[in-house]
Design a protein around this motif. Structure first.
Motif, PDB file in Angstrom:
ATOM      1  N   SER A  72       0.859  -1.190   0.000  1.00  0.00           N
ATOM      2  CA  SER A  72       0.000   0.000   0.000  1.00  0.00           C
ATOM      3  C   SER A  72       0.890   1.233   0.000  1.00  0.00           C
ATOM      4  O   SER A  72       1.724   1.411   0.873  1.00  0.00           O
ATOM      5  CB  SER A  72      -0.915  -0.003   1.219  1.00  0.00           C
ATOM      6  OG  SER A  72      -0.145  -0.015   2.400  1.00  0.00           O
ATOM      7  N   LEU A  73       0.813   2.070  -0.969  1.00  0.00           N
ATOM      8  CA  LEU A  73       1.604   3.285  -1.084  1.00  0.00           C
ATOM      9  C   LEU A  73       1.027   4.370  -0.190  1.00  0.00           C
ATOM     10  O   LEU A  73      -0.200   4.469  -0.035  1.00  0.00           O
ATOM     11  CB  LEU A  73       1.633   3.757  -2.537  1.00  0.00           C
ATOM     12  CG  LEU A  73       2.256   2.780  -3.533  1.00  0.00           C
ATOM     13  CD1 LEU A  73       2.152   3.324  -4.945  1.00  0.00           C
ATOM     14  CD2 LEU A  73       3.702   2.480  -3.171  1.00  0.00           C
ATOM     15  N   PRO A  74       1.956   5.191   0.471  1.00  0.00           N
ATOM     16  CA  PRO A  74       1.447   6.259   1.338  1.00  0.00           C
ATOM     17  C   PRO A  74       0.753   7.331   0.517  1.00  0.00           C
ATOM     18  O   PRO A  74       1.084   7.587  -0.639  1.00  0.00           O
ATOM     19  CB  PRO A  74       2.700   6.787   2.025  1.00  0.00           C
ATOM     20  CG  PRO A  74       3.795   6.476   1.074  1.00  0.00           C
ATOM     21  CD  PRO A  74       3.423   5.183   0.419  1.00  0.00           C
ATOM     22  N   THR A  75      -0.153   7.982   1.171  1.00  0.00           N
ATOM     23  CA  THR A  75      -0.866   9.082   0.527  1.00  0.00           C
ATOM     24  C   THR A  75      -0.042  10.352   0.591  1.00  0.00           C
ATOM     25  O   THR A  75       0.995  10.419   1.274  1.00  0.00           O
ATOM     26  CB  THR A  75      -2.213   9.287   1.217  1.00  0.00           C
ATOM     27  OG1 THR A  75      -1.959   9.669   2.579  1.00  0.00           O
ATOM     28  CG2 THR A  75      -3.051   8.021   1.182  1.00  0.00           C
ATOM     29  N   ALA A  76      -0.483  11.378  -0.094  1.00  0.00           N
ATOM     30  CA  ALA A  76       0.223  12.663  -0.095  1.00  0.00           C
ATOM     31  C   ALA A  76       0.239  13.267   1.297  1.00  0.00           C
ATOM     32  O   ALA A  76       1.240  13.866   1.720  1.00  0.00           O
ATOM     33  CB  ALA A  76      -0.445  13.617  -1.092  1.00  0.00           C
ATOM     34  N   GLU A  77      -0.840  13.130   2.035  1.00  0.00           N
ATOM     35  CA  GLU A  77      -0.865  13.664   3.404  1.00  0.00           C
ATOM     36  C   GLU A  77       0.131  12.938   4.292  1.00  0.00           C
ATOM     37  O   GLU A  77       0.816  13.561   5.124  1.00  0.00           O
ATOM     38  CB  GLU A  77      -2.279  13.533   3.988  1.00  0.00           C
ATOM     39  CG  GLU A  77      -3.323  14.439   3.353  1.00  0.00           C
ATOM     40  CD  GLU A  77      -3.797  13.911   2.001  1.00  0.00           C
ATOM     41  OE1 GLU A  77      -3.394  12.764   1.649  1.00  0.00           O
ATOM     42  OE2 GLU A  77      -4.562  14.619   1.317  1.00  0.00           O
ATOM     43  N   GLU A  78       0.217  11.609   4.135  1.00  0.00           N
ATOM     44  CA  GLU A  78       1.179  10.848   4.937  1.00  0.00           C
ATOM     45  C   GLU A  78       2.614  11.222   4.578  1.00  0.00           C
ATOM     46  O   GLU A  78       3.478  11.338   5.458  1.00  0.00           O
ATOM     47  CB  GLU A  78       0.948   9.358   4.728  1.00  0.00           C
ATOM     48  CG  GLU A  78      -0.372   8.863   5.306  1.00  0.00           C
ATOM     49  CD  GLU A  78      -0.629   7.398   4.984  1.00  0.00           C
ATOM     50  OE1 GLU A  78      -1.523   6.806   5.606  1.00  0.00           O
ATOM     51  OE2 GLU A  78       0.090   6.847   4.106  1.00  0.00           O
ATOM     52  N   ILE A  79       2.889  11.401   3.299  1.00  0.00           N
ATOM     53  CA  ILE A  79       4.241  11.816   2.880  1.00  0.00           C
ATOM     54  C   ILE A  79       4.586  13.175   3.467  1.00  0.00           C
ATOM     55  O   ILE A  79       5.689  13.407   3.973  1.00  0.00           O
ATOM     56  CB  ILE A  79       4.335  11.832   1.351  1.00  0.00           C
ATOM     57  CG1 ILE A  79       4.208  10.397   0.803  1.00  0.00           C
ATOM     58  CG2 ILE A  79       5.645  12.460   0.898  1.00  0.00           C
ATOM     59  CD1 ILE A  79       4.180  10.332  -0.705  1.00  0.00           C
ATOM     60  N   ALA A  81       3.345  14.504   6.170  1.00  0.00           N
ATOM     61  CA  ALA A  81       3.529  14.349   7.615  1.00  0.00           C
ATOM     62  C   ALA A  81       4.902  13.765   7.938  1.00  0.00           C
ATOM     63  O   ALA A  81       5.566  14.182   8.894  1.00  0.00           O
ATOM     64  CB  ALA A  81       2.418  13.465   8.191  1.00  0.00           C
ATOM     65  N   ILE A  82       5.332  12.791   7.107  1.00  0.00           N
ATOM     66  CA  ILE A  82       6.666  12.205   7.314  1.00  0.00           C
ATOM     67  C   ILE A  82       7.740  13.258   7.116  1.00  0.00           C
ATOM     68  O   ILE A  82       8.716  13.344   7.878  1.00  0.00           O
ATOM     69  CB  ILE A  82       6.854  11.011   6.367  1.00  0.00           C
ATOM     70  CG1 ILE A  82       5.902   9.873   6.744  1.00  0.00           C
ATOM     71  CG2 ILE A  82       8.305  10.530   6.396  1.00  0.00           C
ATOM     72  CD1 ILE A  82       5.903   8.715   5.774  1.00  0.00           C
ATOM     73  N   GLU A  83       7.586  14.096   6.075  1.00  0.00           N
ATOM     74  CA  GLU A  83       8.574  15.152   5.833  1.00  0.00           C
ATOM     75  C   GLU A  83       8.612  16.150   6.986  1.00  0.00           C
ATOM     76  O   GLU A  83       9.690  16.577   7.421  1.00  0.00           O
ATOM     77  CB  GLU A  83       8.241  15.859   4.522  1.00  0.00           C
ATOM     78  CG  GLU A  83       8.465  15.000   3.277  1.00  0.00           C
ATOM     79  CD  GLU A  83       8.096  15.740   1.998  1.00  0.00           C
ATOM     80  OE1 GLU A  83       7.511  16.844   2.115  1.00  0.00           O
ATOM     81  OE2 GLU A  83       8.393  15.219   0.901  1.00  0.00           O
ATOM     82  N   GLN A  84       7.439  16.535   7.476  1.00  0.00           N
ATOM     83  CA  GLN A  84       7.402  17.476   8.583  1.00  0.00           C
ATOM     84  C   GLN A  84       8.056  16.887   9.831  1.00  0.00           C
ATOM     85  O   GLN A  84       8.813  17.567  10.540  1.00  0.00           O
ATOM     86  CB  GLN A  84       5.942  17.848   8.885  1.00  0.00           C
ATOM     87  CG  GLN A  84       5.265  18.649   7.784  1.00  0.00           C
ATOM     88  CD  GLN A  84       5.906  20.016   7.598  1.00  0.00           C
ATOM     89  OE1 GLN A  84       6.467  20.579   8.542  1.00  0.00           O
ATOM     90  NE2 GLN A  84       5.822  20.542   6.380  1.00  0.00           N
ATOM     91  N   GLN A  85       7.795  15.618  10.110  1.00  0.00           N
ATOM     92  CA  GLN A  85       8.416  14.977  11.272  1.00  0.00           C
ATOM     93  C   GLN A  85       9.921  14.894  11.118  1.00  0.00           C
ATOM     94  O   GLN A  85      10.678  15.132  12.069  1.00  0.00           O
ATOM     95  CB  GLN A  85       7.816  13.587  11.464  1.00  0.00           C
ATOM     96  CG  GLN A  85       8.361  12.859  12.702  1.00  0.00           C
ATOM     97  CD  GLN A  85       7.742  11.496  12.890  1.00  0.00           C
ATOM     98  OE1 GLN A  85       6.904  11.080  12.086  1.00  0.00           O
ATOM     99  NE2 GLN A  85       8.155  10.803  13.936  1.00  0.00           N
ATOM    100  N   ALA A  86      10.387  14.545   9.907  1.00  0.00           N
ATOM    101  CA  ALA A  86      11.826  14.477   9.673  1.00  0.00           C
ATOM    102  C   ALA A  86      12.479  15.843   9.836  1.00  0.00           C
ATOM    103  O   ALA A  86      13.581  15.965  10.399  1.00  0.00           O
ATOM    104  CB  ALA A  86      12.100  13.919   8.272  1.00  0.00           C
ATOM    105  N   MET A  87      11.776  16.892   9.343  1.00  0.00           N
ATOM    106  CA  MET A  87      12.318  18.248   9.502  1.00  0.00           C
ATOM    107  C   MET A  87      12.403  18.638  10.963  1.00  0.00           C
ATOM    108  O   MET A  87      13.396  19.231  11.413  1.00  0.00           O
ATOM    109  CB  MET A  87      11.446  19.235   8.724  1.00  0.00           C
ATOM    110  CG  MET A  87      11.559  19.092   7.197  1.00  0.00           C
ATOM    111  SD  MET A  87      10.455  20.236   6.335  1.00  0.00           S
ATOM    112  CE  MET A  87      11.113  21.814   6.887  1.00  0.00           C
TER     113      MET A  87
END
Length: 258
Positions: A72-79, A81-87
């Motif tokens: 299952s590929l992540p959605t744009a919102e999940e991507i 959110a991942i970027e914001q958490q990594a930042m």
């Protein structure tokens, strides 16, 4: 006689029956003797060359075919959110690393400043001590010159010493250098009563020196004694170069303009 039904058995069909023939006498005798054992001929050893070892092929395990799981590929919102958490994590890690680096730098700067303060304080103390030594040397030479030029400079010291002792009840003496006595006698006659005081010229004294003797008191007003007292107060006792009788060094003479 053979009848018409007699059948002749051919040789090929004979099985258990064989033809008997009369043998010779020798053959019968040999048959009755025991048979000699037959020694087989020696057989040469057979050299068997070892067969080369052939590495066995690894046993191949049967590959089981696993069922492919659905990805299952992540959605744009999940991507996002991942970027914001990594930042945020990267920012926090960088902030912590920067804080630790800054603390190390501040610690090193504090050490450097402390070292500079110690060096500065030591240099200031050494400079202050050197300046005080130079001031003492200049003051000593100035007093020497002033006393030699003006004998009246001894009078305030004598008057101050006399004011600190009880009134003379018996004969008291004031010893002065002959040159000082000649210059100060008219003024001393006003300060001292002629009934109890005697002014005595003492050539053993240096110019500017005086000595007071009463029935209960003895006061040494020699410049060297007063100078030694000053050196003790300034923690300079035992410094030969600062003593009253010490010669003037070339550096001190240049500094005093001599």
């Amino acid at each position: 006689m053979a009848g018409p039904h007699r059948r002749v058995i051919p040789r090929e069909e004979l099985t258990a029956w064989e033809r008997w023939e009369l043998g010779g006498i020798d053959e019968e005798r040999r048959a009755r003797q025991p048979a000699m054992p037959v020694v087989p001929a020696p057989v040469p050893p057979v050299v068997v060359e070892p067969e080369p070892l052939i590495p066995a092929e690894p046993e191949r395990m049967p590959v089981e075919t696993l069922p492919m799981a659905e990805v299952s590929l992540p959605t744009a919102e999940e991507i996002e959110a991942i970027e914001q958490q990594a930042m945020r994590e990267g920012f926090d890690a960088g902030l912590e690393a920067g804080r630790l680096t800054a603390e190390d730098e501040i610690g090193r700067l504090k050490n450097v400043l402390q070292s500079l303060e110690n060096v500065t304080a030591g240099a200031e103390r050494e400079l202050a001590e050197s300046v005080l030594d130079l001031a003492l040397v200049l003051a000593r030479e100035l007093v020497r010159q002033e006393v030699a030029a003006d004998r009246k400079l001894l009078l305030p010291a004598i008057v101050e010493a006399l004011s600190g002792i009880p009134p003379a009840s018996g004969t008291s003496r004031l010893y002065l250098h002959p040159d000082d006595l000649s210059a100060l006698e008219p003024m001393l006659a006003i300060e001292l009563s002629g009934e109890h005081w005697r002014l005595i010229a003492d050539p053993r004294l240096s110019a500017g020196d005086a000595r007071i003797e009463t029935a209960s008191t003895q006061i040494d007003l020699a410049l060297s004694a007063r100078w030694s007292t000053l050196l003790r107060v300034l923690n300079r006792a035992g410094r030969d170069e600062l003593n009253w009788d010490a010669p003037v060094s070339p550096q001190d003479g240049a500094a005093s303009g001599g």
